[in-house]
Design a protein around this motif. Structure first.
Motif, short mmCIF file in Angstrom:
data_model
loop_
_atom_site.label_atom_id
_atom_site.label_comp_id
_atom_site.label_asym_id
_atom_site.label_seq_id
_atom_site.Cartn_x
_atom_site.Cartn_y
_atom_site.Cartn_z
N LEU A 63 2.43 1.72 -3.43
CA LEU A 63 1.45 2.20 -4.40
C LEU A 63 1.10 3.67 -4.18
O LEU A 63 0.98 4.45 -5.14
CB LEU A 63 0.17 1.35 -4.33
N ARG B 233 4.05 5.82 -5.31
CA ARG B 233 4.11 5.83 -6.77
C ARG B 233 3.05 6.77 -7.34
O ARG B 233 3.27 7.43 -8.36
CB ARG B 233 3.93 4.42 -7.31
N CYS C 196 0.83 -1.21 0.00
CA CYS C 196 0.00 0.00 0.00
C CYS C 196 0.86 1.26 0.00
O CYS C 196 0.60 2.20 -0.76
CB CYS C 196 -0.94 0.01 1.21
N THR D 264 -5.97 3.38 1.29
CA THR D 264 -5.15 3.36 0.08
C THR D 264 -6.02 3.36 -1.17
O THR D 264 -5.78 4.13 -2.10
CB THR D 264 -4.23 2.12 0.09
N LEU E 199 -6.07 6.28 -4.01
CA LEU E 199 -5.69 6.00 -5.40
C LEU E 199 -6.83 6.28 -6.37
O LEU E 199 -6.57 6.53 -7.55
CB LEU E 199 -5.22 4.55 -5.53
#
Length: 185
Positions: A104, A107, A101, A172, A176
């Motif tokens: 990600l 990123r 998580c 998360t 996202l």
């Protein structure tokens, strides 16, 4: 900054703790180090707030020390047959999922998930469970007393730990799905 030095001291204690448990099996010294770690975990946060020395580094070091102690304790307790594999696997898996998580999120340009009270509570309960579990080794009256207490704290802490992991996954996914932040994290 004093709180960060305390967190670094806690981090440095992890390999010593592992060696005490797995090398000479010096459980009394390992127990003392585990209790010292728990007390200094509380102390570094209190000092950071009291001295107004909260920092980004401290926000990284403190949970890193917590996670390393939890992982080290789980692995050592598994190797010593203090707890079974089916207790260790979900807790280690939670850490692996949380690590994914964080990767990600970074990123995608996001900060790591916010620490929740359930996550803090889970860590607190597990840090209480571990000394009791270590005391259960042996046949003394103290071990007989510590056994149900240690198992109860372990069960409660494990449930909270996995639950907090699920909450971090939800955080998360929500992050996202939202627009990426405009400034770098």
């Amino acid at each position: 900054m004093v709180p960060n030095l305390i967190s670094l001291l806690r981090l440095a204690g992890v390999p010593v703790f592992l060696w005490l448990l797995l090398g000479p099996k010096a459980d009394a010294w390992a127990l003392a180090l585990l209790i010292f770690s728990a007390l200094t975990d509380w102390l570094d946060g209190k000092l950071a707030r009291w001295l107004n020395q909260m920092s980004r580094l401290g926000r990284l070091l403190d949970p890193a020390a917590d996670r390393l102690y939890i992982l080290a304790t789980l692995i050592a307790f598994l190797l010593r047959d203090i707890i079974p594999w089916w207790v260790v696997v979900p807790l280690v898996l939670r850490e692996a999922v949380l690590g994914v998580c964080v990767l990600l999120l970074r990123r995608g340009g996001f900060s790591p998930p916010e620490v929740t009270y359930i996550g803090k509570g889970a860590t607190f309960v597990l840090m209480y469970a571990f000394p009791f579990l270590l005391v259960t080794q042996g046949g003394s009256d103290l071990a007989a007393f510590a056994r149900p207490v240690g198992y109860a704290f372990t069960a409660w802490g494990a449930v909270l730990y996995v639950w907090s992991g699920a909450l971090y996954v939800v955080q998360t996914v929500r992050a996202l799905r939202s627009p990426a932040p405009t400034s770098p994290v």
